[in-house]
Write an enzyme that holds these catalytic residues in place. Structure first.
Site, PDB file in Angstrom:
ATOM      1  N   HIS A 186       0.815  -1.216   0.000  1.00  0.00           N
ATOM      2  CA  HIS A 186       0.000   0.000   0.000  1.00  0.00           C
ATOM      3  C   HIS A 186       0.848   1.266   0.000  1.00  0.00           C
ATOM      4  O   HIS A 186       0.341   2.339  -0.317  1.00  0.00           O
ATOM      5  CB  HIS A 186      -0.974  -0.026   1.180  1.00  0.00           C
ATOM      6  CG  HIS A 186      -2.168  -0.881   0.918  1.00  0.00           C
ATOM      7  ND1 HIS A 186      -3.458  -0.423   1.025  1.00  0.00           N
ATOM      8  CD2 HIS A 186      -2.264  -2.168   0.501  1.00  0.00           C
ATOM      9  CE1 HIS A 186      -4.298  -1.392   0.710  1.00  0.00           C
ATOM     10  NE2 HIS A 186      -3.593  -2.464   0.396  1.00  0.00           N
ATOM     11  N   HIS A 230      -2.424 -12.066  -3.051  1.00  0.00           N
ATOM     12  CA  HIS A 230      -3.466 -12.737  -2.282  1.00  0.00           C
ATOM     13  C   HIS A 230      -3.118 -14.180  -1.965  1.00  0.00           C
ATOM     14  O   HIS A 230      -3.947 -14.921  -1.436  1.00  0.00           O
ATOM     15  CB  HIS A 230      -4.793 -12.657  -3.039  1.00  0.00           C
ATOM     16  CG  HIS A 230      -5.332 -11.271  -3.112  1.00  0.00           C
ATOM     17  ND1 HIS A 230      -6.362 -10.892  -3.948  1.00  0.00           N
ATOM     18  CD2 HIS A 230      -4.975 -10.136  -2.445  1.00  0.00           C
ATOM     19  CE1 HIS A 230      -6.618  -9.606  -3.803  1.00  0.00           C
ATOM     20  NE2 HIS A 230      -5.785  -9.119  -2.894  1.00  0.00           N
TER      21      HIS A 230
END
Length: 721
Positions: A96, A264
């Site tokens: 992020h 993921h």
């Protein structure tokens, strides 16, 4: 902890994103120059003598890595680790930070440690990254100034993947921290977090109409909405937004698929609770929260009861290991829509085999349902992404290598060339996205080259304009562009309208033989030609000056140039050469500030360069707008003298153009653009203009112009820093 403000949801509803008010808020249309001063050295507590690269030489990299590996399983009671490991959290903190990068203007990314400050530290998509940075604090405290926050944040995720079992590609240190918010970076016009994305698109159904320079689809998101376009699940539509957003992060389809799947493969999403029960984000929280935000005001708020994105669950049954289980689940089951405990849309497998169910983060005897987001489902639904995933499935080693390289690119894209990188794990391979430039020759007779330029017959304007166009592409946001490499002679730059291809080819045809005969690079000869032009213009003004020159630039080849990637560097405006490709929503003077900040210049430097370029006759296409002089080609202060002369009045002609009319005769003496006149209308810029208009500032103008010019010419010479 008490909290006087009402709970603010990180995902479901909005909060005002205004960062404060100031005296200029009374005049919202006034030109604000803050973007040029947002990293004033007075904000840096380390002082002007601090040299991060020298501190890095003292860093025990092996010990730092060992401490990070130990941190991954050192679960803290105040914020316990999922399954006893912070692997997922640290990967997310790094992702992020890096994922805010956009290649459109090079801003964002993790090169500055800006995740510590507003607005990024309080974006809805960055919920609980504040906890990750606090977990890293003991390591930062231990190593002090030998490791920047920016480097530590970037390294944490790489170590996480290493501990999960991925063979990582490498790592480079060298990111320097900033010390206050980048208030003037444009993240969008919305005044609410997660406002519908329609306002960012010409047509939300056409992802390529996303407003430049933005990459994220909504205010407060890093990339796309995990629930779907505007929160409405539709994997096919989401695939389009994923493709455009990741392209603006500098990623192709294969890199995008690898990052989605690899991102993921570890960790989980957290949405076990009501977002309405969360305390405010860090910037809105009361003092007792000490810069932390988003605590649940009801219940435990940790472990299995953590609330982050609103989506709840892990993607695989082995979320602490690097393996192929993401693909096994995504392509091995049919999936159907469900709502998370927080009310967010997510996809759930049909008739899941218990062995494919992850265990609870606290109690391994409890089996939980795996999930997919709309972006995950896009990898299955979109035919291009599907084909790439099938290739990964057939060759797990290829998938691991592709992800490792894409992760390395994601975390290093905004660092610039390898000359800025530091450490034992810097890859030896030269990568195309690094914009490699071969080493140049500095062992040649500079004076002889300058003499050949003097005899070439090229005008001052031609020499100065060509050097400027070669160097002006530099942007300090991601250290791309600049004169080094002489890519102005290659596609796509040689054909950019802003570079006046016909004039450019004329000049290059003269300078290229000089470079070949002298052993100098063309990049050096282009800059030296501009320097010579400035020296001659200063001489004509009665000021003898030698423009500093450092040889050693190299000439990049077409094979070393990612033609598509360089498209984002094309200038669509250049206030310094009084050119605007077309009308934009943003005013020409605001565009000037944006370009000036990217080049790393201050407002006074901008002022003297614009005024000097005007009188040198370097306007695009030979335009006479702003050429307030009868001595074109002389580096005089005539631009500023005319601008501040009250014997003239300034008459609008329409389309952003003006006549400069003699008040007594009524005759038009000069013409001007909005960019020219803003140096007289804006109070701050006028103060600078008046300095250069003074009778005692003729020599000062030349010296200041030369200093600013040299800074632009050397902006990409990291070997000189």
């Amino acid at each position: 902890m008490s909290q006087s403000n009402g709970g603010k949801c990180p995902v479901m509803h909005g909060a005002n994103t205004t960062m404060g008010s100031g005296v200029m808020d009374w005049w919202p249309k006034a030109l604000e120059l803050d973007i040029l001063h947002q990293h004033d050295t007075k904000t840096n507590p380390l002082g002007s003598d601090f040299n991060y690269r020298e501190e890095l030489k003292k860093l025990d990299v092996a010990a730092l890595k060992a401490d990070l590996h130990a941190l991954m399983t050192d679960s803290q009671a105040w914020w316990p680790a999922d399954w006893g490991t912070y692997i997922g959290m640290m990967a997310r903190v790094t992702w992020h930070a890096a994922g805010s990068y956009r290649n459109t203007d090079g801003r964002g990314g993790n090169n500055t440690g800006n995740q510590r400050f507003a607005p990024l530290n309080s974006w809805p998509d960055n919920v609980n990254t504040d906890k990750g940075r606090r977990l890293l604090w003991p390591i930062k405290k231990k190593y002090g100034n030998k490791i920047s926050w920016a480097d530590l944040i970037a390294l944490a995720g790489t170590i996480a993947y290493d501990q999960a079992g991925l063979k990582t590609y490498g790592f480079a240190f060298g990111r320097e921290d900033i010390w206050h918010p980048e208030k003037d970076t444009f993240w969008g016009n919305e005044k609410q977090w997660l406002a519908p994305s329609d306002g960012r698109y010409g047509d939300v159904s056409k992802p390529d109409t996303l407003e430049n320079p933005l990459a994220a689809v909504q205010m407060g998101l890093i990339y796309v909405n995990p629930e779907g376009v505007n929160g409405k699940p539709d994997p096919a539509a989401t695939a389009g937004q994923v493709r455009e957003t990741f392209a603006r992060m500098g990623m192709d389809d294969e890199e995008t698929a690898a990052l989605t799947a690899g991102g993921h493969t570890i960790g989980k999403a957290h949405g076990n609770g009501s977002a309405a029960d969360l305390s405010p984000e860090p910037e809105a929280a009361d003092p007792e929260y000490q810069g932390l935000g988003w605590f649940k005001t009801k219940g435990r708020g940790i472990g299995r009861d953590t609330m982050v994105s609103g989506i709840e669950g892990a993607w695989t049954a082995t979320p602490t290991q690097w393996d192929m289980s993401y693909f096994e689940l995504l392509f091995g089951y049919e999936w159907e829509l469900h709502k998370s405990p927080a009310g967010a849309w997510q996809w759930q497998p049909v008739n899941i085999d218990p062995e494919h169910m992850p265990v609870d983060v606290e109690d391994p005897s409890i089996k939980c349902m795996p999930i997919m987001t709309d972006a995950d489902m896009a990898m299955k639904v979109d035919p291009v992404y599907n084909a790439i995933c099938q290739k990964f499935i057939a060759d797990p080693d290829y998938f691991a290598d592709t992800f490792a390289r894409a992760w390395f690119k994601l975390t290093h894209r905004d660092m610039g060339p390898k000359s800025r990188w530091f450490g034992p794990d810097v890859p030896k391979e030269d990568l195309l996205w690094q914009d490699p430039v071969p080493a140049g020759n500095s062992n040649y007779d500079v004076a002889a080259v300058k003499a050949k330029i003097a005899a070439s017959g090229l005008s001052i304007a031609e020499l100065v304009s060509t050097a400027w166009d070669s160097a002006r592409t530099f942007r300090q946001s991601d250290m791309r562009g600049g004169a080094n490499g002489a890519r102005i002679r290659l596609a796509p730059q040689k054909d950019w309208p802003g570079n006046e291809p016909q004039r450019l080819q004329k000049v290059l045809a003269v300078l290229e033989p000089i470079a070949q005969q002298s052993g100098a690079s063309l990049a050096d000869v282009i800059v030296l030609g501009g320097n010579y032009g400035v020296e001659q213009a200063a001489k004509a003004a009665g000021v003898a000056v030698t423009v500093p020159f450092s040889p050693g630039r190299g000439d990049a080849s077409l094979e070393q140039t990612d033609v598509d990637s360089f498209g984002v560097l094309e200038p669509l405006h250049d206030a310094y050469r009084n050119w605007l490709k077309k009308d934009y929503v943003v005013s020409p003077e605001e565009l000037m500030l944006d370009r000036t900040q990217l080049m790393g210049l201050t407002a006074p430097q901008m002022t003297v360069l614009v005024g000097g370029m005007r009188v040198l006759g370097t306007n695009h296409g030979g335009s006479k707008h702003g050429v307030f002089t009868d001595r074109e080609g002389v580096l005089s202060n005539d631009f500023f003298v005319t601008l501040t002369d009250m014997n003239y009045q300034w008459v609008p002609k329409g389309d952003g153009l003006y006549d400069i009319v003699d008040r007594q005769s009524g005759q038009t003496r000069y013409t001007a653009t909005r960019v020219d006149l803003v140096f007289g209308s804006n109070a701050i810029l006028r103060a600078y203009a008046e300095v250069y208009a003074q009778d005692d500032s003729k020599e000062k103008l030349v010296k200041d112009f030369v200093a600013a010019w040299t800074q632009v010419m050397n902006a990409d010479r990291f070997d000189l820093r």
